[in-house]
Enzyme design. Structure first.
Site, PDB file in Angstrom:
ATOM      1  N   GLN A   6      -4.651  -5.175   7.023  1.00 26.23           N
ATOM      2  CA  GLN A   6      -5.778  -5.997   6.374  1.00 26.23           C
ATOM      3  C   GLN A   6      -5.779  -7.427   7.247  1.00 26.23           C
ATOM      4  OE1 GLN A   6      -7.846  -5.467   4.586  1.00 26.23           O
ATOM      5  NE2 GLN A   6      -7.231  -3.265   4.005  1.00 26.23           N
TER       6      GLN A   6
ATOM      7  N   HIS B 150       0.880  -1.179   0.032  1.00 28.13           N
ATOM      8  CA  HIS B 150      -0.039  -0.007  -0.096  1.00 28.13           C
ATOM      9  C   HIS B 150       0.801   1.387  -0.049  1.00 28.13           C
ATOM     10  CE1 HIS B 150      -3.055   3.051   1.761  1.00 28.13           C
ATOM     11  NE2 HIS B 150      -3.856   2.129   1.499  1.00 28.13           N
TER      12      HIS B 150
ATOM     13  N   LYS C 298     -10.631  -0.893  10.595  1.00 32.72           N
ATOM     14  CA  LYS C 298     -10.990  -2.185   9.788  1.00 32.72           C
ATOM     15  C   LYS C 298     -11.273  -3.284  10.754  1.00 32.72           C
ATOM     16  CE  LYS C 298      -7.493  -0.534   6.319  1.00 32.72           C
ATOM     17  NZ  LYS C 298      -7.983  -0.024   5.096  1.00 32.72           N
TER      18      LYS C 298
ATOM     19  N   CYS D 288      -4.539   2.556  -3.797  1.00 34.11           N
ATOM     20  CA  CYS D 288      -3.445   2.951  -3.243  1.00 34.11           C
ATOM     21  C   CYS D 288      -2.247   1.921  -3.409  1.00 34.11           C
ATOM     22  CB  CYS D 288      -3.583   3.131  -1.807  1.00 34.11           C
ATOM     23  SG  CYS D 288      -4.686   4.372  -1.190  1.00 34.11           S
TER      24      CYS D 288
ATOM     25  N   ASP E 299       2.796  -4.704   8.137  1.00 36.35           N
ATOM     26  CA  ASP E 299       1.670  -3.903   7.788  1.00 36.35           C
ATOM     27  C   ASP E 299       0.480  -4.767   7.992  1.00 36.35           C
ATOM     28  OD1 ASP E 299      -0.844  -2.593   6.676  1.00 36.35           O
ATOM     29  OD2 ASP E 299       0.407  -1.754   5.102  1.00 36.35           O
TER      30      ASP E 299
HETATM   31  C1  LIG Z   1      -2.707  -2.714   3.576  1.00 38.74           C
HETATM   32  C2  LIG Z   1      -2.646  -1.428   3.967  1.00 38.74           C
HETATM   33  N1  LIG Z   1      -1.706  -0.870   4.584  1.00 38.74           N
HETATM   34  C3  LIG Z   1      -2.104   0.407   5.020  1.00 38.74           C
HETATM   35  C4  LIG Z   1      -3.469   1.266   4.864  1.00 38.74           C
HETATM   36  C5  LIG Z   1      -3.504   2.550   5.560  1.00 38.74           C
HETATM   37  O1  LIG Z   1      -4.331   2.604   6.823  1.00 38.74           O
HETATM   38  P1  LIG Z   1      -5.114   3.937   7.273  1.00 38.74           P
HETATM   39  O2  LIG Z   1      -5.552   4.510   5.963  1.00 38.74           O
HETATM   40  O3  LIG Z   1      -6.025   3.300   8.252  1.00 38.74           O
HETATM   41  O4  LIG Z   1      -3.680   4.618   7.931  1.00 38.74           O
HETATM   42  C6  LIG Z   1      -4.559   0.315   4.405  1.00 38.74           C
HETATM   43  C7  LIG Z   1      -5.634   0.925   4.349  1.00 38.74           C
HETATM   44  O5  LIG Z   1      -6.301   0.954   3.440  1.00 38.74           O
HETATM   45  C8  LIG Z   1      -4.256  -0.877   4.083  1.00 38.74           C
HETATM   46  O6  LIG Z   1      -5.132  -1.720   3.396  1.00 38.74           O
END
Ligand SMILES: Cc1ncc(COP(=O)(O)O)c(C=O)c1O
Lengths: 143, 407
Positions: free
Chosen positions: B203, B123, B226, B364, B200
């Site tokens: 998910q 991401h 999430k 993203c 990370d």
């Molecule tokens: C794999 C992953 N990393 C990071 C993020 C970023 O999360 P947040 O927007 O809650 O900071 C997301 C959210 O879409 C994600 O799916």
């Protein structure tokens, strides 16, 4: 040729027939997109892309007998449909007509709820770019 | 144990509505999950009864709010099985957690010509903070390649590892494709060359059992929203000795030590990293989300979601023009796909007209989309409250939409 106002009224009544059903409205828009004139491949380049559109939109224009001829394309069918509506209203007109056009069909057919707010912004960028071309041609004609 | 999904749905007020005249089918859970009534109640109760600033002031409300706030920290500790609750830092979300590590650990321990390894699946929030750090420090970012099915190539990862590797920051489960990475193997291999590992978990935490001690990861970042919890709240887990060696993130902590009462003079972890009045209400309500998940049992949730994923694959595979994107063997409940000759945006708008909420676009993960040679995908992602009937509606609508271009 019908006036900008007449064509807009025409579009609004077409959409009225579709009623409130969002799905058939989108189907209709996509079909309109399919009927858009082919876009010249050599113009499919970075500098003809409209910024601010979520989907890619290419737009070019040239002038014939004082009237502006636009050609546009998109990588998404819904956007192509929206382009075809815009061009139906604005294509082959004099620059001042385009610049003075009050595009109320957009809100009258409830475009915002059809395409969502992000695409509405893209749609606004498209109109802006069309008018910028008109302004450029008008300036050129007046020199 | 199989879950009573009807009963679970009853706990989520937002699910019971129509959009565009059709019953809402919410399949954008990888973006954010809906919140059960208990979480909404906890928010409202906090503001109605307990609102107070925490870790300061010796009055009853402050004590209560502080206690509830710290109870969530303990619940998170249990949720990921960290050794102690001091290793749990509350942040704004995954993004802030990763940036925190980049700006503190990264600035202190990563220097010129050092290497950071990420993967093609990341991401943007696990790419950009490292690019920023590399630019500042003259460090080098290395990328683990993937296969066509969306799985990292482990042998290539091993080749990237060297004594220069200071950090491996990798997504546990991909938001765009659902791929579950073999993180245990990755962590062990990274540790062998002395590198630290950040996971990370944005998910993975909602779908998989997480045990940070067993995984032995050095950091874990995830977001409450999430996990059936409030927005704007996340967690950074870090091992004590590493967190202690890291400088503070936001300034103010050391100053606070000089000017406040005895009870507020924290500069030990985790408080060193929680400068300013935190997101108290959401932290407190987050405990209800964790209780909700615990009550159902992660295994049961995963089983249900796996069923939904398998069922959606089964129904959609027979749709003419259906192109699955990301076919890893190990996946969380994310179904990414395209329809032949159609743009994902168009498919998304048509699904929305059918009351079905999905995400479309690059999710993203632009470098990943580029690697796969596509603009984006349509992504349906499932949560515990989704039903087989909803999957059937999805498949029906996708089939109808696909027919426009695939007669
Ligand atoms: C794999 C992953 N990393 C990071 C993020 C970023 O999360 P947040 O927007 O809650 O900071 C997301 C959210 O879409 C994600 O799916």
């Amino acid at each position: 040729m019908s006036s900008i106002k007449d064509i807009q009224d025409e579009i609004v009544s077409e959409f009225e027939i579709l009623g409130d059903d969002k799905e058939s409205t989108i189907f209709y828009i996509m079909e309109l997109g399919a009927s858009l004139d082919a876009f010249p491949e050599e113009e499919r380049k970075e500098e003809n892309i409209i910024k601010g559109c979520q989907s890619k939109v290419w737009l070019v224009a040239d002038e014939q007998d004082g009237k502006i001829n636009y050609k546009a394309d998109s990588n998404t069918d819904i956007t192509k449909g929206l382009i075809s509506l815009l061009l139906r209203v604005l294509n082959n007109r004099k620059p001042e007509e385009i610049l003075n056009a009050e595009l109320d069909f957009v809100s009258r057919i409830g475009m915002g709820s059809i395409i969502g707010s992000q695409r509405s912004n893209g749609f606004a960028s498209m109109i802006k770019q069309i008018k910028l071309y008109a302004l450029a041609f008008q300036t050129k004609q007046n020199v | 144990m199989s879950l009573n999904i009807d009963q679970i749905r009853g706990l989520f007020p937002v699910l019971h509505q129509e959009v565009h005249g059709k019953p809402l089918i919410y399949l954008d859970n990888a973006a954010t999950t809906q919140k059960p009534q208990s979480v909404l109640d906890a928010l409202s109760t906090y503001y109605s009864h307990d609102n107070s600033n925490i870790h300061r002031g010796a009055h009853a409300l402050a004590d209560r709010a502080t206690r509830y706030y710290e109870e969530t920290r303990e619940a998170v500790q249990e949720f990921i099985n960290s050794k102690e609750s001091a290793e749990i830092i509350f942040t704004k979300g995954t993004t802030e957690s990763i940036n925190l590590v980049a700006q503190t650990f990264g600035r202190k321990f990563i220097g010129k010509d050092d290497e950071i390894i990420i993967s093609t699946l990341e991401h943007h929030s696990n790419i950009v903070p490292w690019q920023m750090l590399c630019e500042e420090k003259g460090a080098i970012l290395k990328i683990i390649p993937i296969t066509e099915s969306g799985e990292i190539i482990f042998e290539e990862f091993q080749k990237l590892l060297s004594p220069k590797t200071k950090l491996v920051s990798i997504v546990h489960a991909s938001n765009a494709l659902g791929t579950i990475n073999p993180v245990k193997k990755i962590i062990d291999a990274a540790h062998e060359v002395g590198a630290k590992v950040l996971l990370d978990g944005a998910q993975s935490t909602t779908h998989l059992e997480i045990d940070v001690q067993d995984l032995d990861c050095d950091f874990l970042a995830f977001s409450a929203h999430k996990l059936y919890g409030p927005t704007g709240l996340g967690v950074l887990y870090g091992k004590r000795e590493i967190l202690e060696a890291m400088p503070p993130f936001l300034g103010g902590g050391e100053m606070i030590k000089e000017v406040t009462f005895e009870k507020t003079t924290y500069n030990v972890i985790p408080f060193k990293f929680e400068a300013g009045t935190p997101n108290i209400a959401d932290v407190i309500a987050f405990k209800s989300s964790l209780d909700f998940i615990k009550g159902l049992g992660k295994k049961n949730i995963k089983n249900h979601e796996d069923d939904l994923l398998a069922y959606s694959n089964e129904l959609l595979t027979s749709v003419k023009g259906f192109i699955p994107v990301g076919t890893a063997i190990e996946k969380v409940s994310v179904l990414s796909f395209n329809i032949k000759d159609m743009h994902p945006f168009d498919v998304g708008v048509m699904l929305d007209a059918n009351g079905i909420a999905v995400r479309t676009g690059h999710h993203c993960t632009q470098p990943l989309m580029k690697r796969l040679g596509i603009d984006g995908t349509v992504r349906a992602s499932f949560a515990v409250y989704n039903t087989k009937l909803e999957i059937e509606k999805l498949a029906e609508s996708v089939a109808k939409i696909a027919r426009i271009k695939n007669k």
